[in-house]
Motif scaffolding. Structure first.
Motif, PDB file in Angstrom:
ATOM      1  N   GLY A 156       0.818  -1.199   0.000  1.00  0.00           N
ATOM      2  CA  GLY A 156       0.000   0.000   0.000  1.00  0.00           C
ATOM      3  C   GLY A 156       0.852   1.248   0.000  1.00  0.00           C
ATOM      4  O   GLY A 156       2.075   1.199  -0.113  1.00  0.00           O
ATOM      5  N   PRO A 157       0.220   2.415   0.157  1.00  0.00           N
ATOM      6  CA  PRO A 157       0.950   3.686   0.180  1.00  0.00           C
ATOM      7  C   PRO A 157       1.980   3.686   1.313  1.00  0.00           C
ATOM      8  O   PRO A 157       1.719   3.174   2.405  1.00  0.00           O
ATOM      9  N   PRO A 158       3.163   4.255   1.072  1.00  0.00           N
ATOM     10  CA  PRO A 158       4.233   4.177   2.072  1.00  0.00           C
ATOM     11  C   PRO A 158       4.023   5.102   3.264  1.00  0.00           C
ATOM     12  O   PRO A 158       3.512   6.212   3.131  1.00  0.00           O
ATOM     13  N   LEU A 159       4.445   4.618   4.418  1.00  0.00           N
ATOM     14  CA  LEU A 159       4.401   5.353   5.682  1.00  0.00           C
ATOM     15  C   LEU A 159       5.779   5.277   6.319  1.00  0.00           C
ATOM     16  O   LEU A 159       6.276   4.179   6.599  1.00  0.00           O
ATOM     17  N   LEU A 160       6.411   6.414   6.532  1.00  0.00           N
ATOM     18  CA  LEU A 160       7.731   6.482   7.152  1.00  0.00           C
ATOM     19  C   LEU A 160       7.580   6.770   8.636  1.00  0.00           C
ATOM     20  O   LEU A 160       6.934   7.747   9.023  1.00  0.00           O
ATOM     21  N   LEU A 161       8.190   5.931   9.489  1.00  0.00           N
ATOM     22  CA  LEU A 161       8.162   6.118  10.944  1.00  0.00           C
ATOM     23  C   LEU A 161       9.543   6.576  11.403  1.00  0.00           C
ATOM     24  O   LEU A 161      10.541   5.890  11.169  1.00  0.00           O
ATOM     25  N   ILE A 162       9.607   7.724  12.081  1.00  0.00           N
ATOM     26  CA  ILE A 162      10.881   8.293  12.534  1.00  0.00           C
ATOM     27  C   ILE A 162      10.906   8.264  14.058  1.00  0.00           C
ATOM     28  O   ILE A 162      10.043   8.846  14.727  1.00  0.00           O
ATOM     29  N   SER A 206      -0.519  -0.130   5.015  1.00  0.00           N
ATOM     30  CA  SER A 206       0.527   0.749   4.499  1.00  0.00           C
ATOM     31  C   SER A 206       1.803  -0.052   4.290  1.00  0.00           C
ATOM     32  O   SER A 206       2.001  -1.101   4.911  1.00  0.00           O
ATOM     33  N   ARG A 207       2.657   0.453   3.443  1.00  0.00           N
ATOM     34  CA  ARG A 207       4.023  -0.054   3.377  1.00  0.00           C
ATOM     35  C   ARG A 207       4.822   0.729   4.408  1.00  0.00           C
ATOM     36  O   ARG A 207       5.075   1.921   4.236  1.00  0.00           O
ATOM     37  N   VAL A 208       5.190   0.095   5.484  1.00  0.00           N
ATOM     38  CA  VAL A 208       5.830   0.770   6.608  1.00  0.00           C
ATOM     39  C   VAL A 208       7.347   0.708   6.463  1.00  0.00           C
ATOM     40  O   VAL A 208       7.941  -0.366   6.370  1.00  0.00           O
ATOM     41  N   ILE A 248      10.495   5.112  -3.600  1.00  0.00           N
ATOM     42  CA  ILE A 248       9.345   5.799  -3.005  1.00  0.00           C
ATOM     43  C   ILE A 248       9.479   7.298  -3.236  1.00  0.00           C
ATOM     44  O   ILE A 248      10.501   7.895  -2.911  1.00  0.00           O
ATOM     45  N   ASP A 249       8.440   7.915  -3.774  1.00  0.00           N
ATOM     46  CA  ASP A 249       8.448   9.352  -4.026  1.00  0.00           C
ATOM     47  C   ASP A 249       7.722  10.101  -2.911  1.00  0.00           C
ATOM     48  O   ASP A 249       8.321  10.808  -2.116  1.00  0.00           O
ATOM     49  N   ASP A 252      -5.794   7.705   6.415  1.00  0.00           N
ATOM     50  CA  ASP A 252      -6.845   7.366   5.455  1.00  0.00           C
ATOM     51  C   ASP A 252      -7.635   8.595   5.028  1.00  0.00           C
ATOM     52  O   ASP A 252      -8.038   8.719   3.864  1.00  0.00           O
ATOM     53  N   ARG A 253      -7.878   9.517   5.963  1.00  0.00           N
ATOM     54  CA  ARG A 253      -8.577  10.753   5.589  1.00  0.00           C
ATOM     55  C   ARG A 253      -7.750  11.550   4.584  1.00  0.00           C
ATOM     56  O   ARG A 253      -8.286  12.083   3.604  1.00  0.00           O
ATOM     57  N   VAL A 254      -6.457  11.633   4.830  1.00  0.00           N
ATOM     58  CA  VAL A 254      -5.579  12.368   3.908  1.00  0.00           C
ATOM     59  C   VAL A 254      -5.548  11.694   2.544  1.00  0.00           C
ATOM     60  O   VAL A 254      -5.566  12.347   1.494  1.00  0.00           O
ATOM     61  N   ARG A 255      -5.514  10.371   2.544  1.00  0.00           N
ATOM     62  CA  ARG A 255      -5.485   9.621   1.286  1.00  0.00           C
ATOM     63  C   ARG A 255      -6.842   9.573   0.597  1.00  0.00           C
ATOM     64  O   ARG A 255      -6.957   9.122  -0.539  1.00  0.00           O
ATOM     65  N   GLY A 256      -7.874  10.008   1.283  1.00  0.00           N
ATOM     66  CA  GLY A 256      -9.204  10.001   0.683  1.00  0.00           C
ATOM     67  C   GLY A 256      -9.914   8.680   0.792  1.00  0.00           C
ATOM     68  O   GLY A 256     -10.848   8.400   0.031  1.00  0.00           O
TER      69      GLY A 256
END
Length: 300
Positions: free
Chosen positions: A42-48, A69-71, A107-108, A282-286
């Protein structure tokens, strides 16, 4: 009953960390090699992660978030199993190395969630390349303004105990008085894991955070933001409402939430955090999901 519960919790944490460690890989960049986890689709999620930390700061969140998500969860340059940057650590360099990691992974655009000191770096990323950061979630961010006297006193006491009685004992004070408000979560396994990461840290984060870089940078962030605050966090609770109103004032689309947790909110209140972060993204992604009722008390 209490002792068995604590022992079992520690065993579960140790097993979870070992399991996730098997998924960690290292890729080489120009300045350093970054150890990181890459799980899910799924859409990528970066955890810092935060100061003195590593991807283990997210060990109770990675698998749940990877369900949609792709974590990507790295050890920052100079932390954990990542190497120290050749030219020295700065927020600018850390942001550049994370973008370079994303480039190596193809990933962009990415959603970003950042904890504590990690918020300084995430804000830097969102300001430098706003077209690449779709959303920004900050969890008990550092660098937001003056810290309380209580926090400074506790940090000094933890340092004194670590010097006099060993790092694990100093870490225990930090975990019990700053990081977590449910003392049952402070197991021997967790103290050992945390102490190992403190030893591995080659970056002095506190002097950077106390120049208040996050607050200065957030003014320029145009991505939708969600601020998660722990009502018992000594870093935040002396001005909880002020920080929530500040982030919400930057943009009409920004939101904040609060739960009964200390600094390491995403560990202590993992189900609450995982669900609320997923809903925000999910809200941001629509692709909104129906809300769930999650207990905001202590989570195991």
């Amino acid at each position: 009953m209490g002792s068995r519960w604590t022992r079992n919790t520690g065993t579960m944490i140790d097993a979870l960390h070992r399991q996730l460690s098997r998924a960690a890989i290292t890729t080489q960049g120009d300045e350093c090699a970054l150890n990181h986890i890459d799980l899910g689709d799924g859409p990528p999620l970066l955890l810092i992660h935060g100061g003195h930390g590593g991807w283990y700061h997210w060990m109770k969140n990675i698998e749940a978030l990877a369900a949609h998500s792709r974590v990507i969860a790295p050890d920052l340059p100079g932390f954990g199993a990542s190497t120290a940057p050749k030219s020295g650590f700065t927020l600018h360099l850390a942001a550049s190395e994370l973008f370079a990691l994303l480039d190596r992974l193809g990933i962009d655009t990415v959603d970003v969630a950042a904890f504590s000191f990690g918020a300084c770096i995430a804000a830097q990323m969102a300001v430098r390349f706003p077209h690449r950061v779709r959303s920004l979630a900050v969890v008990n961010p550092a660098g937001m303004g003056p810290v309380s006297a209580r926090l400074s006193d506790t940090q000094n006491e933890a340092a004194r105990v670590a010097k006099a009685h060993g790092l694990e004992q100093g870490v225990r004070i930090s975990l019990e008085e700053i990081m977590l408000c449910d003392s049952r979560l402070v197991t021997e396994d967790l103290c050992r894991l945390t102490a190992d990461h403190v030893r591995a840290t080659r970056v002095q984060t506190r002097p950077i955070a106390r120049t208040h870089p996050t607050r200065a940078l957030l003014d320029s962030v145009r991505a939708p933001m969600w601020l998660a605050l722990g009502s018992q966090d000594p870093h935040q609770r002396h001005e909880l409402d002020l920080r929530a109103r500040y982030v919400e004032s930057i943009s009409a689309g920004n939101t904040s939430s609060m739960c009964h947790a200390a600094h390491w909110l995403q560990f202590e209140a993992a189900p609450w955090f995982n669900d609320n972060l997923a809903n925000f993204i999910d809200r941001v992604r629509g692709t909104p999901r129906p809300p769930r009722s999650i207990d905001t008390g202590f989570q195991t």
